[in-house]
Design a protein around this motif. Structure first.
Motif, PDB file in Angstrom:
ATOM      1  N   CYS A  92       7.559  -0.181  -6.774  1.00 44.81           N
ATOM      2  CA  CYS A  92       7.302   0.230  -8.271  1.00 44.81           C
ATOM      3  C   CYS A  92       8.536   0.314  -9.361  1.00 44.81           C
ATOM      4  N   LEU A 102       2.506   9.528 -14.905  1.00 46.19           N
ATOM      5  CA  LEU A 102       2.091   9.080 -15.737  1.00 46.19           C
ATOM      6  C   LEU A 102       1.049   9.113 -17.356  1.00 46.19           C
ATOM      7  N   ASN A 131       3.296  -0.581 -12.351  1.00 42.81           N
ATOM      8  CA  ASN A 131       3.742  -0.950 -13.769  1.00 42.81           C
ATOM      9  C   ASN A 131       2.556  -2.499 -13.629  1.00 42.81           C
ATOM     10  N   SER A 160       2.529  10.210  -2.064  1.00 44.20           N
ATOM     11  CA  SER A 160       3.213   9.461  -1.006  1.00 44.20           C
ATOM     12  C   SER A 160       4.339  10.026  -2.884  1.00 44.20           C
ATOM     13  N   LYS A 161       5.735   9.686  -2.216  1.00 51.15           N
ATOM     14  CA  LYS A 161       6.125   9.647  -3.182  1.00 51.15           C
ATOM     15  C   LYS A 161       7.245   8.358  -2.785  1.00 51.15           C
ATOM     16  N   VAL A 176       8.128   4.590  -3.584  1.00 46.76           N
ATOM     17  CA  VAL A 176       8.449   4.073  -5.299  1.00 46.76           C
ATOM     18  C   VAL A 176       8.633   1.993  -5.065  1.00 46.76           C
ATOM     19  N   ASP A 228       1.146  -1.130   0.818  1.00 47.05           N
ATOM     20  CA  ASP A 228      -0.582  -0.474  -0.321  1.00 47.05           C
ATOM     21  C   ASP A 228       1.059   1.752   0.160  1.00 47.05           C
ATOM     22  N   CYS A 229       1.237   1.961  -1.041  1.00 43.50           N
ATOM     23  CA  CYS A 229       2.315   2.813  -0.710  1.00 43.50           C
ATOM     24  C   CYS A 229       2.080   4.202  -1.740  1.00 43.50           C
ATOM     25  N   ASP A 230       0.964   3.878  -1.674  1.00 40.50           N
ATOM     26  CA  ASP A 230       0.543   5.221  -3.282  1.00 40.50           C
ATOM     27  C   ASP A 230       0.770   5.603  -4.547  1.00 40.50           C
ATOM     28  N   CYS A 231       1.436   4.395  -4.708  1.00 41.87           N
ATOM     29  CA  CYS A 231       2.413   5.053  -5.952  1.00 41.87           C
ATOM     30  C   CYS A 231       1.848   5.943  -6.575  1.00 41.87           C
ATOM     31  N   GLY A 232       2.683   6.718  -7.662  1.00 43.03           N
ATOM     32  CA  GLY A 232       2.112   7.361  -8.355  1.00 43.03           C
ATOM     33  C   GLY A 232       0.278   8.401  -7.868  1.00 43.03           C
ATOM     34  N   THR A 233       0.420   8.101  -6.784  1.00 45.43           N
ATOM     35  CA  THR A 233      -0.888   9.780  -6.421  1.00 45.43           C
ATOM     36  C   THR A 233       0.215  10.764  -6.155  1.00 45.43           C
ATOM     37  N   ASN A 277       6.134  10.871  -9.589  1.00 47.48           N
ATOM     38  CA  ASN A 277       5.099  10.570  -9.867  1.00 47.48           C
ATOM     39  C   ASN A 277       5.064  11.443 -11.294  1.00 47.48           C
ATOM     40  N   LYS A 279      -2.946   3.566 -11.420  1.00 44.21           N
ATOM     41  CA  LYS A 279      -1.635   5.416 -10.882  1.00 44.21           C
ATOM     42  C   LYS A 279      -0.563   4.984 -11.147  1.00 44.21           C
TER      43      LYS A 279
END
Lengths: 103, 345
Positions: free
Chosen positions: A103, B49, B99, A97-98, A100, A89-94, B46, B96
């Motif tokens: 991913c 995307l 990958n 949070s930074k 990674v 649950d790393c909130d990747c890409g939101t 980030n 999100k």
């Protein structure tokens, strides 16, 4: 090169009675766990299974079950610290949070 | 915040009813390659995307195939660069920015998202066939039979690696066994080293502080002496982050923490010899360095392609308390040494 990991595939079960021989499990398994004989799937090598869950998800008659999850130390430690289940649950890409990690 | 597609997009597609479908290039620009490198090192990932939705590749028509991907820059780029000379549609799911494989595990590359995007872009009226090609590693999140039931589109799982797509298509959407298997070759293992290194920074700060302590205790307060200790204490980070992935198949045992313990104790003894440590210095270095390398190695389970949750839980439950105890013992030895030093002074 074939890798093996501890406690591989312990939660994987196949109900041969239910199996209709559609071959989807053989199609999606990334580690060649299944074989096919006499119109049915077989668990040929449990020791290669990483419990990703692809086979069970794509079995149209629910003949396969597996407890799937992320085989990731950071997720397991995260789950222990937060008191929940291991979760990637790393909130990747939101924007929140930074992190990674996965991913 | 989304990835600037101006590099990738050539022009909008004008030969269909839907005027706004961007056509993407199958060549990665220098900028794409630099951006991909930045993503690997974790800089501002980030911002990369890809906007979910439909893209065109070449000059697709109603009978052209539809390839489904994730909205992570590296996934999208890996796919489009293999499609040179192929007319196809690319349907990008909203994962999100994660990958395909990780997103499938989380369920964001999932049955519901495939159904949603197929309906969103009006795929049924755009193409005349009823087949979607998904990456095989999307299968943990997508139930092919449920997608078929909800959309009428049959799901075909393509190869694990995008580079096999041309051969897969040429063979009439047939996979060889090799295309189905996930590997973990040296190149795959090295590809995740940058992110391992980036994640090791808190340990690097700790290593520099401990180096300072050893330096102070040594009584030789020259910069050269400090660098010697810094090299000594930073080396376990490099050994754990770089040597471990390289040596993974050669190290004994199946559990990563045990493999790491073998590597860690070997390195510690080697470094103790090279740097001529002795007594309490050597003991505390051995404990700290071995437990750190073992911990970094255990963390590599998250980057590997074959570990399972049950096994990782076991490693953490059994291994982590041992690592923490060893590291604490190492710290206690330094503390004792420090108090002896202060009492003498």
């Amino acid at each position: 090169m074939e890798f093996r990991y501890i406690l591989a595939g312990q939660s994987l079960t196949l109900d041969t009675e239910k199996c209709i021989g559609c071959l989807m499990c053989c199609e999606v398994c990334p580690h060649n766990v299944f074989s096919f004989a006499e119109g049915k799937a077989r668990i040929a090598d449990r020791g290669r299974c990483m419990e990703c869950g692809a086979c069970a998800r794509n079995c149209p008659v629910s003949a396969l079950t597996v407890t799937s999850g992320v085989g990731c130390t950071a997720a397991v430690i995260g789950g222990l610290l937060k008191g929940g289940e291991p979760n990637c649950d790393c909130d990747c890409g939101t924007a929140k949070s930074k992190k990674v990690r996965c991913c | 915040m989304s990835f600037d597609l101006s590099n990738a997009v050539l022009r909008p597609l004008s030969n269909t009813k839907q005027q706004s479908i961007p056509v993407v290039s199958t060549k990665l620009s220098m900028r794409d390659i630099i951006d991909g490198w930045k993503v690997r090192w974790g800089f501002g990932r980030n911002r990369y995307l890809v906007k979910p939705g439909l893209y065109a590749c070449g000059n697709p028509t109603a009978s052209s195939m539809v390839l489904v991907s994730a909205n992570y820059k590296l996934s999208f780029d890996a796919l489009r660069k293999e499609l040179s000379g192929i007319d196809a549609w690319i349907l990008v799911l909203d994962t999100k920015g994660v990958n395909v494989w990780c997103a499938a595990g989380k369920g964001t590359f999932g049955t519901q998202e495939v159904i949603r995007q197929v309906k969103n872009v009006g795929l049924a009226s755009l193409v005349s066939h009823r087949t979607l090609i998904l990456p095989q590693l999307g299968a943990p999140g997508v139930a092919a039979h449920e997608v078929a039931k909800a959309t009428g589109f049959r799901v075909v799982y393509g190869p694990v690696r995008a580079k096999d797509i041309p051969a897969f298509l040429k063979a009439g959407m047939k996979k060889t066994d090799a295309m189905r298997r996930v590997e973990f070759r040296l190149a795959d293992r090295l590809a995740v080293v940058p992110v391992e290194l980036v994640h090791a920074w808190p340990f690097a700060v700790g290593a520099l502080l401990v180096s300072g302590l050893f330096w102070y205790l040594s009584g030789n307060l020259t910069p050269a002496a400090y660098f010697r200790y810094a090299a000594l204490f930073l080396s376990p980070l490099l050994v754990g982050s770089i040597f471990f992935p390289c040596l993974l198949p050669l190290l004994p045992f199946k559990a990563f923490a045990l493999k790491g313990c073998v590597l860690g104790s070997s390195w510690s003894l080697f470094a103790i010899g090279i740097f001529r440590l002795n007594g309490m210095e050597a003991a505390s270095y051995f404990l700290l360095s071995t437990s750190l390398i073992s911990f970094i190695s255990m963390n590599f389970t998250g980057s590997s392609t074959f570990t399972n949750l049950t096994g990782v839980k076991w490693e953490v439950k059994v291994g982590l308390p041992i690592m923490i105890t060893a590291a604490l013992a190492g710290i206690v030895i330094i503390a004792v040494r420090l108090s002896m030093f202060l009492m003498k002074g």
